[in-house]
Design a protein around this motif. Structure first.
Motif, short mmCIF file in Angstrom:
data_model
loop_
_atom_site.label_atom_id
_atom_site.label_comp_id
_atom_site.label_asym_id
_atom_site.label_seq_id
_atom_site.Cartn_x
_atom_site.Cartn_y
_atom_site.Cartn_z
N ALA A 101 0.83 -1.21 0.00
CA ALA A 101 0.00 0.00 0.00
C ALA A 101 0.86 1.26 0.00
O ALA A 101 1.72 1.42 0.87
N LEU A 103 -0.27 4.15 0.65
CA LEU A 103 -0.71 4.97 1.79
C LEU A 103 0.18 4.70 3.01
O LEU A 103 0.52 5.61 3.77
N MET A 106 3.35 6.61 2.58
CA MET A 106 3.14 8.04 2.88
C MET A 106 3.08 8.25 4.38
O MET A 106 3.74 9.14 4.93
N TYR A 140 -8.58 13.63 -1.12
CA TYR A 140 -8.68 12.22 -0.75
C TYR A 140 -8.81 12.11 0.77
O TYR A 140 -7.94 12.56 1.50
N VAL A 184 -2.57 15.04 -5.67
CA VAL A 184 -2.82 13.90 -6.57
C VAL A 184 -2.85 14.54 -7.95
O VAL A 184 -3.87 15.04 -8.40
N TYR A 221 -2.98 7.59 -9.82
CA TYR A 221 -3.73 7.33 -11.07
C TYR A 221 -2.92 7.72 -12.31
O TYR A 221 -3.50 8.14 -13.31
N SER A 254 1.26 3.00 -6.78
CA SER A 254 1.13 1.58 -6.44
C SER A 254 0.40 0.84 -7.55
O SER A 254 -0.14 1.46 -8.47
N SER A 256 -2.22 -0.86 -6.87
CA SER A 256 -3.53 -1.18 -6.28
C SER A 256 -4.65 -1.21 -7.32
O SER A 256 -5.55 -2.03 -7.22
N LYS A 257 -4.62 -0.31 -8.30
CA LYS A 257 -5.67 -0.29 -9.32
C LYS A 257 -5.12 -0.82 -10.65
O LYS A 257 -5.61 -0.46 -11.72
#
Ligand code: PLP
Length: 424
Positions: A101, A103, A106, A140, A184, A221, A254, A256-257
């Motif tokens: 992750a 996050l 961070m 976010y 972001v 993204y 990451s 993640s998506k």
């Protein structure tokens, strides 16, 4: 359809009765639908199932003589660092590849600043009377939770069509207590905004009063177009370096998506000097991250080009979902002029601004009809939207048929709360 604000009280009452009846019949269905979080749907997860079995021989676990099956190399497998450098456009030596992750990376970097201080800190931030942080809004929610958790004073800066209001940012950084800023930059969560070249250049060339200012660049993204071709982005690390700000920038991303959220791989890209300083501090908390998962990702994703090809397959699944949401809003809401919303071409969200003072009520009505959405206010620091207006729609998880039902309920809730606000 007439604009609600132009209707007479009587017309509004008639409209309210009709919408209420439609809402009640939706409610009676006992729906259980979720548009709350930016989670990939099941069909997207199926795209990457091969990952589970991709490491087969002993050699598959080994890279540059390093064995991913054992302890070692806190900053990640060299091949994983090369993969992320390829995607982000920086150098492998600037990439720290971590766990599942971004996050967490961070949070950890900020916690190092808090406990130990950063490379250019005069003292750990925990020893300072006040730490302030710039938060573009809407933004976010989990970013805001991190800085709230450390007790920082969060300062909201409005997002414009080209990124955060830079005049405000340039004014705020003159205060040495302002230690950092969330960003972001591409397909911002939730607005879908892409920072303009001018905004990026102004950010990269800032001269904050704090010597240890952190420009957090959450590029979550960066390759996540769903309604257009891949839009190349510049390397923020070299741009900051050009302006003498090499150690100010901390970029995160990451898979993640891209692969599995919660079971992917994350990266922090920053100057080699920052990494030399941070690696031993990170090493106190962990011997090494899951390098086997890093190797799975390297074998599966291979390089930027191949990863972009995978992103097109994700896009083919995501795009109809976003269009279903936008079509419903265009048809049901736009003519009434009770909300405005963005038309993202990448990322995971549609951001909608309802009539001021109606977001909370809209979401309450949704909840009562079995449609779960991100909580009102979540996109603002401390969970407080001063206008009670912004609503984040996350269309990725439900299949299109369910999504159409959910958005139909949502539209009726928007209408009911707007009519109540205008007066019945
Ligand atoms: C902007 C942004 N950053 C980070 C994340 C979380 O990423 P990760 O799973 O790598 O922690 C998300 C997830 O929604 C996000 O929207």
């Amino acid at each position: 359809m007439r604009k609600y604000a132009e209707m007479t009280r009587e017309e509004r009452q008639t409209e309210y009765a009709a919408v209420k009846a439609a809402y009640e019949s939706q409610r009676a269905k006992g729906l259980k639908l979720n548009m709350a979080r930016g989670k990939p749907g099941k069909e997207q997860l199926k795209l990457v199932m091969e990952m589970g079995t991709i490491l087969q021989t002993e050699e598959d676990y080994i890279d540059d003589g390093l064995d991913s099956r054992n302890y070692g190399t806190v900053d990640g497998m060299p091949a994983a660092r090369r993969l992320f450098a390829d995607i982000l456009g920086c150098r492998p030596e600037q990439c720290f590849v971590g766990g599942n992750a971004s996050l967490q990376l961070m949070f950890d970097t900020i916690s190092k600043a808090y406990v130990n201080g950063l490379l250019h800190s005069e003292k750990p931030w925990s020893k300072l009377e006040k730490v302030k942080w710039i938060c573009p809004v809407p933004g976010y929610d989990r970013h805001f939770k991190v800085t709230e958790n450390f007790g920082f004073e969060m300062i909201s800066v409005p997002m414009t069509a080209t990124g955060p209001d830079m005049d405000m940012v340039e004014e705020l950084i003159r205060d040495p207590a302002v230690k950092g800023m969330w960003n972001v930059p591409k397909y911002s969560n939730p607005t879908g905004i892409v920072y303009s070249d001018e905004t990026i250049q102004r950010l990269a060339s800032m001269k904050p009063a704090a010597p240890d200012f952190m420009l957090i660049w959450d590029n979550a993204y960066c390759i996540h177009e769903f309604a257009c071709e891949f839009q190349p982005f510049g390397d923020i690390l070299s741009l900051c370096e050009k302006y003498g700000n090499a150690d100010m920038i901390y970029e995160y991303a990451s898979t993640s998506k891209i692969t599995f959220p919660g079971a992917g791989v994350s990266v922090m890209a920053t100057s080699e000097a920052n990494l030399a300083y941070l690696n031993p501090l990170i090493n106190i908390r962990i011997i090494s991250y899951d390098k086997i998962n890093q190797m799975r990702h390297v074998k599966f994703l291979r390089d930027k080009e191949n990863t972009l090809a995978l992103m097109k397959r994700h896009a083919a699944i995501l795009n109809p979902k976003f269009q279903a949401v936008l079509n419903a809003l265009d048809r049901e809401i736009a003519p009434l002029e009770i909300a405005s919303y963005n038309r993202p071409v990448g990322g995971y969200f549609v951001s909608l601004d309802a009539m001021p003072g109606t977001a909370r009520r809209t979401l309450q009505l949704c909840r009562e009809a079995g449609v779960t959405m991100t909580g009102a206010g979540a996109t603002f620091p401390y969970g407080k939207d001063p206008q009670d207006s912004n609503i984040r729609i996350a269309p990725s998880l439900p299949p299109v048929e369910e999504l159409e039902q959910a958005i139909a309920v949502f539209c009726n809730c928007l209408k009911l709360s707007a009519l109540e606000k205008l007066g019945l």
